[in-house]
Design a protein around this motif. Structure first.
Motif: not given
Length: 461
Positions: A150-151, A156-158, A282-284, A289-290
């Motif tokens: 999770a951390k 790394q991936r936002g 590149i962000p995941s 997603d919201k």
């Protein structure tokens, strides 16, 4: 009886009696000689006969009557089909071929793997986590590793998620199987074409309705998705596999809006997002997603090694209870020892240190391979370089068909894959232009010149 010095005497007695029983040299319910009588007859100890009788008794060849002795168990004759025969010929062809050089996209370079560090951490797991190692693991994996992941994905991936949303598995294929079980029986799942063939094979085995979706310059076609309306779609947005396209934010928003409006899921396979060259990662898609529409699949197969067999899945909160309910009696398939060792590696900074080292190594190897390809093949190739991941696409000029190229590569002992491996239908491409997937993680830098020369022979003759 002639004694075989490599066997205990009782095993000789046991084997001889078993063969005689199966050959029906004894009648059903016939009484065997007493242990003492058999021992005297064979000139062996009573204990040897006793051991042989007890083994036959345990396997069901004989039975006992109290104070009466041992008797032959009634047996039916085993039916042998004369047309049935065992052959290994079909299996031999599936054995891994020996290659001199590899342009495989599936492997990793483990030459720099911190074996000593891993071994020390594993020893600490044995010392401090015996309560985990001696029990059946939690279906979602040890909470310590889920907290570390999770951390890790946060910076790394936002991705912002809770450890409760994370599920550990022995591979993304295994996790995808669990995911399919959470969906409706008649679910339709869209896949990229060309795309990851193992996912298609798995979906086919489960009877899932597969919808191949073509690619455009932005990635998977949103137009075709809207036309076919699947309940879920599997995508590789950070580095499309195999074409290498990085999905721009406009297509990501379109995809997320479609999923939200149609209450469908996007399964994001983020298989090698850790390796991005010359620009930031590149962000995941998950981070955008919201509406809890994205399910994230991550793996340590590319950053560490495929043999570790540890991947993970991040579920939307709406699916967590359903997953726990369906799997509460299941036993996980991952190695708890590896999972806990990996947790320490991440928690104490060894993983990030190793990742930076491999990033530099792969960047150097990749640049050298591209330079060598351009130098040797010149105008006969065009490299479609997206500066990400552990492979890139080469458009090569060749008079040979895809099938001929694959055969010629095997003859040259060169592991090479064409676009045909990843397409739903084999391409009947008779033009000169051929697409090849060039992986560079497994090949060593000193091997590159010779490997490229062999590739030239494969393509040009």
């Amino acid at each position: 009886m002639q004694r075989d010095t490599e066997q205990y005497i009782y095993r000789e007695i046991y084997n001889r009696l078993k063969e005689d029983i199966l050959a029906f040299k004894y009648d059903s319910h016939e009484k065997l000689p007493s242990k003492r009588g058999m021992a005297e007859h064979l000139s062996v100890s009573v204990n040897s006969v006793k051991s042989a009788y007890e083994q036959l008794l345990a396997e069901g060849y004989i039975y006992t009557k109290e104070r009466k002795g041992y008797f032959i168990e009634p047996l039916d004759k085993l039916i042998i089909d004369p047309h049935a025969h065992i052959t290994l010929e079909a299996h031999e062809s599936n054995l891994e071929e020996a290659y001199d050089f590899s342009f495989s996209h599936m492997s990793t370079d483990i030459s720099e793997f911190p074996v000593d560090t891993w071994t020390k951490l594993m020893k600490r797991v044995f010392q401090n986590y015996d309560y985990y190692l001696s029990a059946i693991p939690h279906i979602k994996g040890p909470v310590e590793l889920r907290q570390s992941i999770a951390k890790l994905v946060s910076y790394q991936r936002g991705i912002q998620c809770h450890p409760e949303q994370i599920v550990i598995g022995s591979g993304t294929n295994t996790l995808l199987m669990k995911l399919i079980q959470l969906m409706e029986d008649d679910v339709k799942i869209a896949v990229e074409n060309p795309g990851y063939s193992r996912f298609r094979a798995l979906l086919k085995q489960t009877g899932t309705h597969i919808l191949p979706i073509e690619l455009d310059r932005k990635g998977i076609s949103i137009k075709q998705i809207k036309q076919l309306q699947p309940q879920a779609v599997i995508v590789t947005p950070s580095h499309q596999f195999p074409m290498g396209t990085i999905m721009p934010v406009s297509r990501r928003i379109d995809l997320l809006n479609w999923a939200s409006q149609n209450h469908s899921y996007i399964i994001e396979d983020d298989y090698d997002s850790e390796f991005k060259y010359e620009t930031d990662n590149i962000p995941s898609l998950f981070s955008f997603d919201k509406n809890e529409s994205v399910i994230y699949l991550g793996t340590f197969s590319k950053t560490l090694m495929p043999g570790l067999r540890i991947s993970y899945m991040i579920l939307p909160s709406t699916l967590i209870k359903k997953f726990e309910s369906q799997n509460h009696n299941m036993i996980p398939d991952f190695s708890m020892l590896n999972a806990l060792t990996l947790n320490l590696m991440i928690k104490e900074g060894h993983y990030e240190k190793y990742l930076k080292k491999m990033h530099q190594l792969y960047a150097k190897k990749r640049a050298y391979l591209i330079a060598e390809l351009n130098k040797v093949l010149k105008s006969d190739i065009t490299i479609k370089d997206t500066q990400a991941g552990l492979h890139f696409i080469v458009e090569a000029k060749s008079r040979y068909t895809y099938k001929e190229i694959e055969t010629r590569a095997r003859d040259q002992k060169l592991e090479l894959y064409t676009i045909n491996r990843f397409s739903v239908k084999a391409l009947q491409n008779n033009s000169e232009s051929k697409l090849l997937i060039i992986g560079f993680s497994k090949i060593q830098q000193q091997q590159v010149p010779e490997a490229v020369q062999r590739l030239k022979k494969v393509l040009l003759g």
